[in-house]
Write an enzyme that holds these catalytic residues in place. Structure first.
Site, PDB file in Angstrom:
ATOM      1  N   GLU A 241      -0.029  -1.039   5.986  1.00 11.81           N
ATOM      2  CA  GLU A 241       1.023  -0.559   6.770  1.00 11.81           C
ATOM      3  C   GLU A 241       0.890   1.014   7.044  1.00 11.81           C
ATOM      4  OE1 GLU A 241       4.573   0.908   8.376  1.00 11.81           O
ATOM      5  OE2 GLU A 241       3.663   1.474   6.601  1.00 11.81           O
TER       6      GLU A 241
ATOM      7  N   ASP B 234       0.880  -1.167  -0.018  1.00 13.45           N
ATOM      8  CA  ASP B 234      -0.102   0.109  -0.055  1.00 13.45           C
ATOM      9  C   ASP B 234       0.870   1.232  -0.075  1.00 13.45           C
ATOM     10  OD1 ASP B 234       0.624  -0.983   2.657  1.00 13.45           O
ATOM     11  OD2 ASP B 234      -0.594   0.731   3.399  1.00 13.45           O
TER      12      ASP B 234
HETATM   13 ZN   LIG Z   1       6.424   2.252   4.541  1.00 18.16          ZN
END
Ligand SMILES: [Zn+2]
Ligand SMILES: *[C@@H]1O[C@H](CO)[C@@H](O)[C@H](O)[C@H]1NC(C)=O
Ligand SMILES: *[C@@H]1O[C@H](CO)[C@@H](O)[C@H](O)[C@H]1NC(C)=O
Ligand SMILES: *[C@@H]1O[C@H](CO)[C@@H](O)[C@H](O)[C@H]1NC(C)=O
Ligand SMILES: *[C@@H]1O[C@H](CO)[C@@H](O)[C@H](O)[C@H]1NC(C)=O
Ligand SMILES: *[C@@H]1O[C@H](CO)[C@@H](O)[C@H](O)[C@H]1NC(C)=O
Ligand SMILES: CC(=O)N[C@H]1CO[C@H](CO)[C@@H](O)[C@@H]1O
Length: 606
Positions: free
Chosen positions: A266, A199
């Site tokens: 994350e 992501d």
């Molecule tokens: Zn990162």
């Protein structure tokens, strides 16, 4: 961790370091790019120097000439050690070249070829073109169509690395998170895990025109590869895959298994990616079932003079707690107010907390002390007074106390390394100007020091607020326990975890000469010293404390040996991550591939 608004991403650490990021575009182009993590870890050190106003009762010292070999073991202080000299204060390992020397040099040769490079740039560019944006308000996978783009990304990965996909076993966890298992030849060796995340931070739509090349172009302009994710973290993800694919093509079989795990959120909550991966990995490999983990994190730079590189893998991370303070009191018409409204009482509490910051500590056993020893021992331009104190502090408690004072005085931001920070970031209360507020609340964000704990922080808050609750006749519920405080005729105060339980400071990764840390350190050195154009006096690898958290915060059960390091640093990023003009220096991305290759060889060779 917990709610989507609860950002623990290492890249989201709210610090800014103006002196390392003066923002003229020209300047950004010249230097640039620490990954934010590298920035957090390294720039603080720059602050040790800048604005240093501390002066103690020390002998006047001449600015550094390297001390001679014969007096290394002290007596008389004479400036920094040359990086080639070992020391007990900051023991260094030799460069570690992979045992399979031919394979390594064959691959270095391949990586230098223009055919390889243009293919590698295309692979990263293609990955950037798929906007795998991470939103704080994403519902779980399956309930929110915004996840579907990750399917496109995963298809792209499968098509782009056919050799890898023929050899490694792929498991999709929670649909989009990826785990690859590359079977090693020796089943009795624990696997090594390499991590990255799919992501990216969303691009603010109003800023698209400010990008020199569009954020999802993946455009290679001859020097830079442009776009969101080019640095954080698709160059790592694609870099790992390119390294593995290249090793397989050369016929390499690892001795220990190599596992790759790629999270999908994350940059937001981490619950959908690492949250599921942690369970899967523990089931598959067992508790302490991995030899070591490598994830994104600290990088390298030259904070103390141009000729000595410092690489600072994070070997520990601060903890985290958002504490909520709620004050409830009787309402009523504001024409007949009590002396203190709920807002007034909450304000007193906030003032008291700010008047009692958490204690800073510099412990000889702690990571900030180890890092200080490395910078003081080897940094050519490290402030001489602090260098002297750092040396004395190894044995003298008086010097240790002065060193702490000196570091804090050098810049107040050093207190983030040495102590728990608190920031009152949210407040809410009151609905109408003629009505007494009945319920008001504030949320205090804490980043917990390595030497402290979630419980210490709660105890501290309670200790500060109890007398105030008593004074205002408030009853007190502190983190689920009713504490005897005031009579209750003033109202009630509740202290609680704002979104969910806090996060303890991470376990500290061992960094001894015989620990896996030494393999990482030797690999970093081998990568630098064989980089074309390498012109430094030396490379020092120092443990570091990270102020933020990566997905590894969920992986503590898997191994004690967790490293957060990107082989990336000064000059490797064009603008900045998480904002406009994120671009990766193409050459730096090739160096990442070289680093991952050597890391895999050095950890899995026979
Ligand atoms: Zn990162
Ligand atoms: C540096 O010193 C340590 C002991 O303090 C030793 O274990 C290590 O091998 C030495 N490194 C080198 C490169 O000689
Ligand atoms: C596998 O690794 C173990 C542990 O290092 C070692 O003792 C053993 O000799 C290795 N086996 C083979 C076949 O290399
Ligand atoms: C607390 O309550 C006592 C009576 O129980 C009262 O005398 C005192 O003024 C109150 N204090 C405040 C700050 O309201
Ligand atoms: C604390 O006391 C309040 C009322 O005084 C009650 O509502 C609450 O449930 C109690 N909390 C605990 C944890 O006992
Ligand atoms: C780690 O292990 C403990 C004890 O077995 C377990 O309670 C915990 O859920 C595990 N942590 C994670 C993140 O899986
Ligand atoms: C752990 C491991 O296998 N490391 C290898 C890395 O390279 C060194 C130096 O050649 C080898 O000796 C190691 O076997």
């Amino acid at each position: 961790m917990g709610t989507p608004s609860d950002k623990l991403d290492v890249d989201s650490v709210a610090f800014r370091f103006p002196d390392t990021r003066k923002n003229s575009v020209a300047r950004q182009r010249r230097r640039a790019c620490l990954r934010a993590a590298a920035l957090v870890l390294l720039a603080l050190l720059v602050y040790y120097i800048s604005g240093l106003s501390w002066s103690g009762d020390l002998p006047e010292l001449q600015v550094s000439s390297y001390r001679s070999k014969t007096v290394i073991d002290r007596q008389l202080f004479k400036g920094p050690l040359p990086p080639a000299e070992n020391s007990t204060a900051c023991p260094q390992v030799d460069v570690l070249f992979p045992g399979h020397n031919e394979l390594d040099s064959d691959l270095d040769e391949l990586y230098a070829s223009s055919a390889f490079r243009s293919n590698a740039y295309d692979l990263l560019g293609g990955a950037i073109q798929i906007p795998t944006e991470s939103y704080d308000d994403l519902a779980p996978v399956g309930q929110d169509p915004r996840w579907e783009i990750f399917g496109t990304f995963n298809d792209y990965i499968e098509q782009s690395f056919p050799v890898l996909h023929a050899k490694l076993k792929l498991t999709k966890v929670n649909t989009y998170a990826l785990v690859y298992h590359w079977q090693g030849s020796n089943g009795s060796l624990l696997p090594v895990l390499l991590m990255a995340h799919e992501d990216v931070v969303p691009v603010e739509p109003t800023t698209i025109d400010d990008w020199i090349h569009p954020p999802y172009s993946g455009f290679y302009d001859g020097t830079w590869i442009w776009g969101r994710g080019s640095c954080d973290d698709k160059s790592s993800l694609i870099g790992i895959l390119v390294a593995v694919e290249s090793l397989i093509k050369k016929g390499f079989t690892p001795s220990r298994s190599v596992v790759l795990a790629f999270g999908i959120d994350e940059e937001s909550a981490g619950t959908q990616g690492a949250g599921h991966l942690a369970g899967y990995l523990e089931e598959t490999y067992g508790k302490d079932g991995l030899a070591m983990i490598l994830d994104e994190g600290g990088g390298y730079g030259t904070p103390y003079g141009d000729d000595v590189l410092f690489a600072t893998p994070a070997t520990s991370e601060k903890g985290y707690l958002d504490a909520r303070i709620e004050v409830s009191a009787s309402g009523g018409h504001s024409s007949v107010p009590p002396p203190h409204t709920a807002i007034g009482m909450l304000s007193s509490m906030i003032s008291a907390l700010e008047a009692h910051p958490h204690e800073t500590q510099l412990l000889r056993s702690g990571t900030p002390f180890l890092a200080t020893q490395c910078f003081a021992t080897y940094g050519p331009e490290y402030p001489e007074k602090l260098r002297w104190l750092a040396e004395e502090a190894r044995t003298s408690d008086v010097a240790l106390a002065k060193l702490k004072t000196g570091l804090l005085a050098a810049d107040r931001r050093n207190s983030a390394l040495l102590g728990t920070t608190q920031a009152v970031d949210l407040i809410q209360g009151g609905v109408k100007v003629n009505a007494l507020p009945e319920h008001v609340e504030a949320i205090v964000n804490h980043r917990i020091a390595e030497h402290s704990s979630v419980d210490d922080v709660k105890q501290h808050i309670l200790g500060v607020l109890l007398p105030i609750a008593t004074k205002f006749n408030l009853t007190l519920d502190a983190f689920g326990k009713n504490i005897s405080a005031g009579t209750g005729n003033g109202g009630h105060v509740v202290l609680s975890d704002a979104w969910g339980p806090g996060l303890e400071p991470s376990p500290v990764t061992p960094t001894g000469i015989a620990d896996p840390f030494a393999i990482l350190a030797g690999t970093i050195k081998a990568t630098f010293t064989t980089t074309e154009g390498y012109d430094k006096k030396g490379v020092i690898v120092s443990p570091m404390l990270s102020l933020g958290n990566t997905d590894t915060a969920r992986y503590w059960n898997l191994t004690k040996h967790i490293f957060r390091y990107d082989h990336s640093g000064e000059g490797a990023v064009y603008g900045d991550i998480h904002t406009i003009n994120e671009a990766r220096l193409a050459e730096a991305y090739i160096q990442q591939i070289r680093f991952y290759t050597k890391f895999i060889l050095n950890t899995t060779d026979k």
